[in-house]
Design a protein around this motif. Structure first.
Motif, mmCIF file in Angstrom:
data_model
loop_
_atom_site.group_PDB
_atom_site.id
_atom_site.type_symbol
_atom_site.label_atom_id
_atom_site.label_comp_id
_atom_site.label_asym_id
_atom_site.label_seq_id
_atom_site.Cartn_x
_atom_site.Cartn_y
_atom_site.Cartn_z
ATOM 1 N N ARG A 54 -6.047 8.511 -7.180
ATOM 2 C CA ARG A 54 -5.409 8.311 -8.520
ATOM 3 C C ARG A 54 -3.899 7.668 -8.060
ATOM 4 N NH1 ARG A 54 -5.510 13.573 -11.573
ATOM 5 N NH2 ARG A 54 -4.104 12.407 -13.263
ATOM 6 N N SER A 55 -3.334 8.079 -6.878
ATOM 7 C CA SER A 55 -1.936 7.685 -6.774
ATOM 8 C C SER A 55 -2.106 6.224 -6.217
ATOM 9 C CB SER A 55 -1.346 8.388 -5.394
ATOM 10 O OG SER A 55 -1.165 9.935 -5.858
ATOM 11 N N VAL A 56 -2.765 5.736 -5.375
ATOM 12 C CA VAL A 56 -3.018 4.588 -4.797
ATOM 13 C C VAL A 56 -3.314 3.632 -6.153
ATOM 14 C CG1 VAL A 56 -4.262 2.901 -3.727
ATOM 15 C CG2 VAL A 56 -3.814 5.190 -2.493
ATOM 16 N N GLY A 107 -10.077 7.171 5.397
ATOM 17 C CA GLY A 107 -9.811 8.264 5.462
ATOM 18 C C GLY A 107 -10.941 9.576 4.831
ATOM 19 N N ARG A 144 -6.394 13.273 -6.046
ATOM 20 C CA ARG A 144 -4.779 12.848 -6.328
ATOM 21 C C ARG A 144 -4.608 11.680 -5.508
ATOM 22 N NH1 ARG A 144 -2.795 19.087 -5.639
ATOM 23 N NH2 ARG A 144 -3.176 19.759 -7.751
ATOM 24 N N VAL A 145 -4.938 11.624 -4.088
ATOM 25 C CA VAL A 145 -4.597 10.343 -3.101
ATOM 26 C C VAL A 145 -5.089 9.161 -3.741
ATOM 27 C CG1 VAL A 145 -4.772 9.226 -0.939
ATOM 28 C CG2 VAL A 145 -4.689 11.845 -1.339
ATOM 29 N N TRP A 148 -8.239 14.617 -2.123
ATOM 30 C CA TRP A 148 -8.415 13.229 -2.170
ATOM 31 C C TRP A 148 -8.300 12.473 -3.740
ATOM 32 C CZ3 TRP A 148 -7.871 10.067 1.771
ATOM 33 C CH2 TRP A 148 -7.935 10.531 3.153
ATOM 34 N N PHE A 164 -0.773 16.095 -12.010
ATOM 35 C CA PHE A 164 -1.558 16.738 -10.987
ATOM 36 C C PHE A 164 -1.501 18.119 -11.159
ATOM 37 C CE2 PHE A 164 -0.592 13.178 -7.805
ATOM 38 C CZ PHE A 164 -1.781 12.528 -8.143
ATOM 39 N N LEU A 198 -7.206 -3.635 0.913
ATOM 40 C CA LEU A 198 -6.839 -3.042 1.799
ATOM 41 C C LEU A 198 -6.615 -1.569 1.552
ATOM 42 C CD1 LEU A 198 -5.587 -3.152 4.709
ATOM 43 C CD2 LEU A 198 -3.500 -3.765 3.900
ATOM 44 N N ALA A 199 -5.557 -1.259 0.445
ATOM 45 C CA ALA A 199 -5.475 -0.112 0.230
ATOM 46 C C ALA A 199 -6.922 0.872 0.047
ATOM 47 C CB ALA A 199 -4.597 -0.092 -1.184
ATOM 48 N N ARG A 245 -13.901 9.721 7.371
ATOM 49 C CA ARG A 245 -13.383 10.616 8.451
ATOM 50 C C ARG A 245 -13.302 12.083 8.053
ATOM 51 N NH1 ARG A 245 -11.233 6.110 10.004
ATOM 52 N NH2 ARG A 245 -9.754 6.225 8.629
ATOM 53 N N CYS A 293 -8.316 1.640 3.048
ATOM 54 C CA CYS A 293 -7.776 2.778 3.791
ATOM 55 C C CYS A 293 -8.158 4.064 3.317
ATOM 56 C CB CYS A 293 -6.052 2.636 3.553
ATOM 57 S SG CYS A 293 -5.070 3.815 4.376
ATOM 58 N N VAL A 294 -8.255 4.347 1.878
ATOM 59 C CA VAL A 294 -8.783 5.599 1.506
ATOM 60 C C VAL A 294 -10.245 5.728 1.799
ATOM 61 C CG1 VAL A 294 -8.979 6.752 -0.711
ATOM 62 C CG2 VAL A 294 -7.147 5.384 -0.559
ATOM 63 N N VAL A 349 0.766 -1.169 0.080
ATOM 64 C CA VAL A 349 -0.110 -0.021 -0.098
ATOM 65 C C VAL A 349 1.002 1.223 -0.080
ATOM 66 C CG1 VAL A 349 -1.854 1.180 1.173
ATOM 67 C CG2 VAL A 349 -1.870 -1.315 1.039
ATOM 68 N N GLY A 374 2.791 6.041 -7.123
ATOM 69 C CA GLY A 374 1.769 6.756 -7.701
ATOM 70 C C GLY A 374 1.817 8.205 -7.728
ATOM 71 N N PHE A 375 1.950 8.534 -6.643
ATOM 72 C CA PHE A 375 2.212 10.190 -6.281
ATOM 73 C C PHE A 375 3.462 10.798 -7.346
ATOM 74 C CE2 PHE A 375 2.347 14.432 -4.748
ATOM 75 C CZ PHE A 375 1.054 14.667 -4.271
ATOM 76 N N CYS A 383 -3.276 9.385 5.617
ATOM 77 C CA CYS A 383 -4.368 8.269 5.446
ATOM 78 C C CYS A 383 -3.636 6.852 5.621
ATOM 79 C CB CYS A 383 -4.659 8.522 4.026
ATOM 80 S SG CYS A 383 -6.106 7.179 3.621
#
Lengths: 200, 200
Positions: free
Chosen positions: B147-149, B183, B144-145, B142, A162, B175-176, B186, B179-180, A145, A152-153, A179
């Motif tokens: 897409r990164s994952v 996040g 970006r987050v 988010w 981005f 799992l990944a 929350r 996780c997102v 992960v 990825g980033f 996260c």
DNA sequence: CCTTAAAAACGAATGCTGTTAGTTTTACTG
DNA sequence: CAGTAAAACTAACAGCATTCGTTTTTAAGG
């Protein structure tokens, strides 16, 4: 034609320098030979092929990346170590974009030299994750992960993908790492509870 | 030399087919010309250059990827939509690895055609994230987050970089995404609380 | 110090590559 | 049927990775 005192290491090093300067896409054996004041065919005394050479460059880049990670994490544990690792990773990808590109460019299927470096990539990450109280299997999943998020980033950022929105990318990255940190914290707690044989 | 009835669209389509079959790395104008029963130079009546052609292939691949995402999310909201989107993304990257590779291969800096597609990539993601109650800025972070994952995982998987451990990759991916999702949940709650002007 | 052998450079050649220029053929339009 | 624009062609260029066989250089052994 005086000898240049070349060997595999010097050739790989020069290739890395050239790639960092002019970019991986425009790298060529001819260009490298010109820089080393040698004919292209002479390079094959030290390197099996261009692919083999790029393999060496990737290995070199992996060494530097993992060293940067280790230095960043030194003396830190838990979330502090996690953030330091992630920052170091992104810093390297931005400071040496073409070298980082070389790392992910060469496929790893059945290349012995890089297969060996796979452990080097994983180790510092696993050490950081060790501070979250997970069992081995969970650690291996979370390692994937974290690597996904970091690469990825970095890849998107490097490709200019981005830039569609003006929001600060640093903040996006911190959010992504937070996260993962949150997920790790909760997974660690859960793992700890499950481990109790006689819960109160 | 009977005419082949070629146009830009047909050339791009044939290039995409060829890349999917033989791989992006071994793609060449000569190979494409051979498949189209035409001389290499004739391709330049329909395409400005090889880079321009690959740009078209990338645009085509983006279309298909985003369509797969949209279809997967149809009628879903919230976490269900998020998981469907993420599954569709990974499915496409695995089903068409070389085409997916083409998407990330072409840099986006200053290419008008791909700059336009950037919106197509972002849109389905933003729609899914809209169900989590974030403000616009948070949504962009988010996005970006996520897409990164997704890309980070797909890229590592494709390069064989997740084969070091035997753990099931499907589970790592779930799992990944979980996780997102956590996040996001929350962040949505927090955003909602902050929005209250008169908290009880 | 001379000989010998390995290592490293070389020139030449092969078959690719993307791309351009100029020419010929095809298909459509008036 | 004439004219025109598009699309195919041939030829050529410069560069690419790579291989072969040759020549030069260095280092080691006697």
């Amino acid at each position: 034609m005086p000898r240049q005192g070349l060997n595999r290491e010097a050739v790989v090093q020069a290739a890395a320098d050239l790639i960092e300067e002019k970019g991986l896409a425009s790298f060529s054996m001819g260009g490298l030979a010109r820089r080393l004041a040698v004919r292209p065919s002479s390079l094959y005394n030290h390197v099996q092929s261009m692919d083999g050479l790029l393999e060496g460059v990737a290995a070199l880049a992996i060494d530097r990346l993992t060293q940067a990670e280790r230095e960043a994490c030194e003396g830190k544990t838990g979330e502090a170590a996690l953030f330091a690792l992630a920052e170091a990773y992104r810093w390297y990808a931005r400071a040496h974009p073409e070298l980082y590109r070389a790392v992910m460019h060469v496929g790893r299927w059945g290349r012995p030299e890089l297969e060996a470096r796979a452990g080097d990539i994983v180790r510092p990450i696993m050490e950081v994750l060790a501070g979250f109280g997970l069992d081995e299997t969970e650690q291996r999943h979370w390692q994937r992960v974290l690597r996904s998020v970091m690469h990825g980033f970095a890849a998107h950022e490097q490709a200019g993908a981005f830039s569609h929105f003006p929001e600060d990318r640093d903040e996006s990255y911190r959010l992504a790492v937070r996260c993962v940190a949150g997920g790790l914290r909760r997974a660690g707690r859960k793992s700890h509870e499950d481990g109790r044989t006689d819960p109160v």
